[in-house]
Design a protein around this motif. Structure first.
Motif, PDB file in Angstrom:
ATOM      1  N   UNK A   1      64.106  80.744  15.033  1.00 31.79           N
ATOM      2  CA  UNK A   1      64.095  82.168  14.700  1.00 31.79           C
ATOM      3  C   UNK A   1      62.744  82.608  14.126  1.00 31.79           C
ATOM      4  N   UNK A   2      62.386  83.835  14.409  1.00 36.66           N
ATOM      5  CA  UNK A   2      61.066  84.367  14.068  1.00 36.66           C
ATOM      6  C   UNK A   2      60.755  84.290  12.578  1.00 36.66           C
ATOM      7  N   UNK A   3      61.527  84.951  11.741  1.00 33.61           N
ATOM      8  CA  UNK A   3      61.183  85.059  10.317  1.00 33.61           C
ATOM      9  C   UNK A   3      61.100  83.703   9.611  1.00 33.61           C
ATOM     10  N   UNK A   4      62.048  82.799   9.788  1.00 35.06           N
ATOM     11  CA  UNK A   4      61.900  81.500   9.115  1.00 35.06           C
ATOM     12  C   UNK A   4      60.642  80.740   9.528  1.00 35.06           C
ATOM     13  N   UNK A   5      60.217  80.880  10.762  1.00 30.63           N
ATOM     14  CA  UNK A   5      58.990  80.214  11.193  1.00 30.63           C
ATOM     15  C   UNK A   5      57.756  80.859  10.574  1.00 30.63           C
ATOM     16  N   UNK A   6      57.734  82.172  10.522  1.00 31.94           N
ATOM     17  CA  UNK A   6      56.606  82.845   9.871  1.00 31.94           C
ATOM     18  C   UNK A   6      56.578  82.485   8.390  1.00 31.94           C
ATOM     19  N   UNK A   7      57.731  82.436   7.743  1.00 30.71           N
ATOM     20  CA  UNK A   7      57.759  82.057   6.326  1.00 30.71           C
ATOM     21  C   UNK A   7      57.355  80.590   6.127  1.00 30.71           C
ATOM     22  N   UNK A   8      57.644  79.732   7.080  1.00 31.72           N
ATOM     23  CA  UNK A   8      57.186  78.336   6.997  1.00 31.72           C
ATOM     24  C   UNK A   8      55.666  78.297   7.046  1.00 31.72           C
ATOM     25  N   UNK A   9      55.069  79.092   7.935  1.00 30.48           N
ATOM     26  CA  UNK A   9      53.613  79.171   8.001  1.00 30.48           C
ATOM     27  C   UNK A   9      53.054  79.757   6.711  1.00 30.48           C
ATOM     28  N   UNK A  10      53.709  80.792   6.184  1.00 28.11           N
ATOM     29  CA  UNK A  10      53.244  81.393   4.924  1.00 28.11           C
ATOM     30  C   UNK A  10      53.235  80.340   3.810  1.00 28.11           C
ATOM     31  N   UNK A  11      54.277  79.531   3.754  1.00 27.72           N
ATOM     32  CA  UNK A  11      54.345  78.473   2.748  1.00 27.72           C
ATOM     33  C   UNK A  11      53.201  77.472   2.926  1.00 27.72           C
ATOM     34  N   UNK A  12      52.846  77.170   4.163  1.00 24.54           N
ATOM     35  CA  UNK A  12      51.766  76.219   4.434  1.00 24.54           C
ATOM     36  C   UNK A  12      50.419  76.677   3.887  1.00 24.54           C
ATOM     37  N   UNK A  13      50.227  78.004   3.748  1.00 26.60           N
ATOM     38  CA  UNK A  13      48.976  78.516   3.179  1.00 26.60           C
ATOM     39  C   UNK A  13      49.190  79.068   1.770  1.00 26.60           C
ATOM     40  N   UNK A  14      50.323  78.703   1.174  1.00 27.87           N
ATOM     41  CA  UNK A  14      50.648  79.033  -0.215  1.00 27.87           C
ATOM     42  C   UNK A  14      50.856  80.521  -0.461  1.00 27.87           C
ATOM     43  N   UNK A  15      51.496  81.193   0.501  1.00 29.20           N
ATOM     44  CA  UNK A  15      51.900  82.589   0.336  1.00 29.20           C
ATOM     45  C   UNK A  15      53.409  82.640   0.159  1.00 29.20           C
TER      46      UNK A  15
END
Length: 130
Positions: A37-51
């Motif tokens: 799903x779109x949002x969980x993947x974007x949030x996973x990426x956000x977490x990877x850059x500490x957002x």
């Protein structure tokens, strides 16, 4: 400055990106659409850059749509917080086609991401499925 990188397995394509003494990587992978799903993947990426994570309501203000052939790609530019050295960044696009989700992702320092953003977007727009 893009050179072929390590591909194989999940990686359908990969490129090493370098300029001004900095290096990053562009990868293209596909996963099952139902488990991507779109949002969980974007949030996973956000977490990877500490957002911090965002909500569905925040998504449109934190992404844009790009055309990848006749398909829509959801594009995000994620620059990590100041104070990190180097400051992390992800440029990412997610394209849904049939039963697959395609992830096109630049990972590297923010300065290089800023420099390569136009090239990355053009790469995403050049993607065609036959």
């Amino acid at each position: 400055g893009w050179k072929p990188g390590r591909s194989g397995g999940m990686r359908k394509a990969a490129f090493n990106v370098s300029a001004d003494g900095e290096t990053g990587e562009v990868t293209v992978i596909d996963l099952a659409k139902d488990s991507s799903p779109l949002l969980p993947n974007i949030n996973r990426w956000r977490d990877q850059v500490k957002l911090k994570a965002i909500t569905d309501a925040d998504l449109s203000g934190n992404s844009e749509q790009l055309k990848a052939g006749d398909l829509e790609a959801t594009y995000v530019k994620l620059i990590g917080p100041e104070g990190e050295t180097p400051r992390p960044a992800i440029l990412g696009a997610i394209i849904y086609r049939d039963n697959l989700a395609w992830f096109v992702k630049f990972t590297g320092p923010a300065k290089l991401a800023e420099k390569e953003e136009a090239n990355f977007k053009e790469f995403v727009k050049s993607i065609r499925f036959e």
